[in-house]
Design a protein around this motif. Structure first.
Motif, short mmCIF file in Angstrom:
data_model
loop_
_atom_site.label_atom_id
_atom_site.label_comp_id
_atom_site.label_asym_id
_atom_site.label_seq_id
_atom_site.Cartn_x
_atom_site.Cartn_y
_atom_site.Cartn_z
N UNK A 15 11.90 33.09 72.50
CA UNK A 15 12.26 34.44 72.06
C UNK A 15 13.78 34.60 71.99
N UNK A 16 14.47 34.07 73.00
CA UNK A 16 15.89 34.35 73.16
C UNK A 16 16.80 33.36 72.45
N UNK A 17 16.31 32.16 72.16
CA UNK A 17 17.18 31.12 71.60
C UNK A 17 16.85 30.79 70.15
N UNK A 18 16.05 31.60 69.50
CA UNK A 18 15.71 31.36 68.10
C UNK A 18 16.14 32.56 67.27
N UNK A 19 16.55 32.28 66.04
CA UNK A 19 16.91 33.37 65.13
C UNK A 19 15.67 33.99 64.50
N UNK A 20 14.54 33.31 64.61
CA UNK A 20 13.28 33.81 64.06
C UNK A 20 12.37 34.30 65.18
N UNK A 21 11.46 35.23 64.89
CA UNK A 21 10.50 35.66 65.92
C UNK A 21 9.66 34.48 66.38
N UNK A 22 9.33 34.45 67.65
CA UNK A 22 8.51 33.37 68.19
C UNK A 22 7.08 33.48 67.67
N UNK A 23 6.50 32.35 67.31
CA UNK A 23 5.12 32.33 66.84
C UNK A 23 4.12 32.63 67.95
N UNK A 46 6.98 22.55 84.35
CA UNK A 46 7.91 21.54 84.87
C UNK A 46 9.29 22.13 85.09
N UNK A 47 9.87 21.83 86.23
CA UNK A 47 11.26 22.17 86.49
C UNK A 47 11.47 23.47 87.24
N UNK A 48 10.41 24.27 87.43
CA UNK A 48 10.63 25.59 88.01
C UNK A 48 11.65 26.35 87.19
N UNK A 49 11.49 26.29 85.87
CA UNK A 49 12.47 26.80 84.91
C UNK A 49 12.50 28.32 84.92
N UNK A 50 13.70 28.87 84.93
CA UNK A 50 13.87 30.33 84.84
C UNK A 50 15.01 30.66 83.89
N UNK A 51 14.98 31.87 83.39
CA UNK A 51 16.06 32.38 82.55
C UNK A 51 16.82 33.40 83.38
N UNK A 52 17.74 32.91 84.18
CA UNK A 52 18.48 33.76 85.12
C UNK A 52 19.69 34.37 84.44
N UNK A 53 20.25 35.40 85.08
CA UNK A 53 21.50 35.97 84.56
C UNK A 53 22.65 35.03 84.93
N UNK A 54 23.64 35.00 84.09
CA UNK A 54 24.81 34.15 84.33
C UNK A 54 25.84 34.96 85.11
N UNK A 55 26.02 34.61 86.39
CA UNK A 55 26.98 35.31 87.26
C UNK A 55 26.73 36.82 87.27
N UNK A 56 25.46 37.19 87.36
CA UNK A 56 25.04 38.59 87.41
C UNK A 56 25.41 39.39 86.17
N UNK A 57 25.71 38.69 85.09
CA UNK A 57 25.90 39.36 83.80
C UNK A 57 24.54 39.48 83.13
N UNK A 61 23.62 40.56 80.42
CA UNK A 61 23.58 40.34 78.98
C UNK A 61 23.76 38.87 78.62
N UNK A 62 23.77 38.00 79.63
CA UNK A 62 23.96 36.58 79.39
C UNK A 62 22.95 35.78 80.21
N UNK A 63 22.20 34.92 79.53
CA UNK A 63 21.15 34.15 80.20
C UNK A 63 21.64 32.74 80.51
N UNK A 64 21.31 32.28 81.71
CA UNK A 64 21.64 30.92 82.10
C UNK A 64 20.36 30.18 82.48
N UNK A 65 19.94 29.17 81.69
CA UNK A 65 18.75 28.39 82.05
C UNK A 65 18.96 27.73 83.42
#
Length: 371
Positions: free
Chosen positions: A61-69, A311-322, A324-328
């Motif tokens: 959703x967040x890293x594509x210019x097109x809507x997610x299928x 896999x990885x315990x992956x999260x989309x966390x905030x970058x330094x508590x910002x 408006x910015x996501x940090x994988x």
């Protein structure tokens, strides 16, 4: 005495309002393998985004210019992924739960906990006249694709798995793993063996500009090991292979079963490499769009999209508590025990909502198809 009676009586009333003073019968468990009455699908497409949990899907959703299928689905469920041997499954046991409907030990390919071969949905449908195919961005002998056509006690036995493919009921395959067919420790030439078994095999490119004969089987082994990463220039292999497989297999009047794996989403998670993972996730999402377009036109195709585990315990966390910015971010280099979503589209899709064991996908498919 009267006060005591009054107290007991009032207590009983209060209990009745919540649970009744009488002993209640236990609730009957919902049978998750039952299916609602619906038209049986002619074709089955099972898409496995290896290692994918909700955060990986959210990345599309967040890293594509097109809507997610993924947003095109209306029927969504959750599966529990633990294996027979471990709380946290591996891909072999996870894929075998889909292919054979059993809980088995980590590392097992198409066998139960006693290492006895168990028929797979691909094999069972092939016996009933379905055309069948497997596609992966890993080696075609890797744990997930192998679990649909091979039966070995351990996933690392890729030479044995490659030989199993030559006499399997698969009609179309595409992926990597050439070295397990032509550079083997036993010196066997499995490419020649595939030809004897009726395959036309190519080790350089997909036949994207050719019309495939409906009377032939086709195999594409386009890398010694796994296919290249998307970020390293793999290009549209997965989408082209899937489109080619759909075009070829859909010529069969009895229907088809196709398994498509986005294998390297998992590898990006193991590497804790956000760029790698997201590149693979976006590629899978594009292929998902092609598959849904096919199913929407066809109207007789059931599409199921899931994963063997996260896999990885992956999260989309905030970058330094910002915010408006996501940090994988990652919490492990291995798999996690989180439940995994299931998305379904087409005839019978409503049966895949709810929360259930991963083995129920196999049983739901068999019930839908009347097997």
């Amino acid at each position: 005495m009267k006060g005591t009676i009054r107290f007991v009586f009032l207590g009983c009333i209060l209990l009745f309002l919540s649970s009744s003073c009488a002993t209640k019968a236990p609730l009957t468990p919902i049978k998750t393998t039952e299916v609602v009455e619906s038209p049986a699908p002619k074709n089955i497409i099972l898409m496995i985004a290896d290692g994918t949990g909700l955060s990986q899907i959210s990345a599309s959703l967040y890293y594509s210019e097109e809507p997610s299928n993924y947003e095109r689905f209306r029927h969504i469920g959750l599966i529990k992924t633990s294996s027979a041997s471990d709380l946290i499954t591996d891909s072999a046991a996870g894929a075998t739960s889909f292919s054979a409907g059993i809980k088995t030990y980590n590392g097992a390919i198409g066998v139960n906990t006693d290492t006895i071969a168990t028929p797979t949905i691909l094999e069972e449908l092939s016996e009933r006249g379905y055309a069948t195919g497997v596609i992966a961005t890993s080696t075609i002998t890797h744990a997930t694709p192998a679990s649909f056509y091979a039966h070995v006690k351990y996933r690392r036995m890729e030479e044995e798995i490659a030989e199993a493919l030559t006499y399997s009921s698969v009609d179309f395959f595409a992926g990597g793993g050439l070295k397990f067919f032509n550079n083997r420790s036993d010196k066997k030439d499995l490419l020649a063996q595939l030809t004897v078994q009726g395959f036309e095999v190519d080790t350089t490119s997909l036949f994207t500009n050719r019309i495939l004969s409906k009377d032939k089987k086709y195999g594409f082994l386009l890398a010694d090991g796994g296919m290249p990463k998307m970020i390293d220039g793999r290009g549209p292999f997965l989408g082209d292979a899937t489109q080619l497989g759909l075009t070829h297999l859909s010529k069969d009047p009895d229907g088809f079963f196709l398994m498509v794996e986005g294998s390297q989403i998992d590898w990006g998670g193991h590497a804790n490499d956000g760029e790698y993972l997201i590149g693979e996730m976006l590629d899978f999402d594009k292929v998902l769009g092609k598959v849904l377009d096919f199913a929407q036109r066809d109207k007789n195709t059931l599409v199921i999209v899931t994963a063997d585990h996260e896999t990885g315990g992956f999260t989309l966390a905030s970058d330094n508590n910002n915010y408006n910015k996501i940090k994988p971010s990652f919490s492990t280099g291995g798999h996690s025990a989180t439940m995994v979503p299931v998305f379904a589209y087409g005839p019978g899709a409503e049966n895949f909502s709810g929360v259930y064991e991963n083995t129920a996908i196999y049983r739901k498919l068999k019930l839908l198809l009347g097997l």
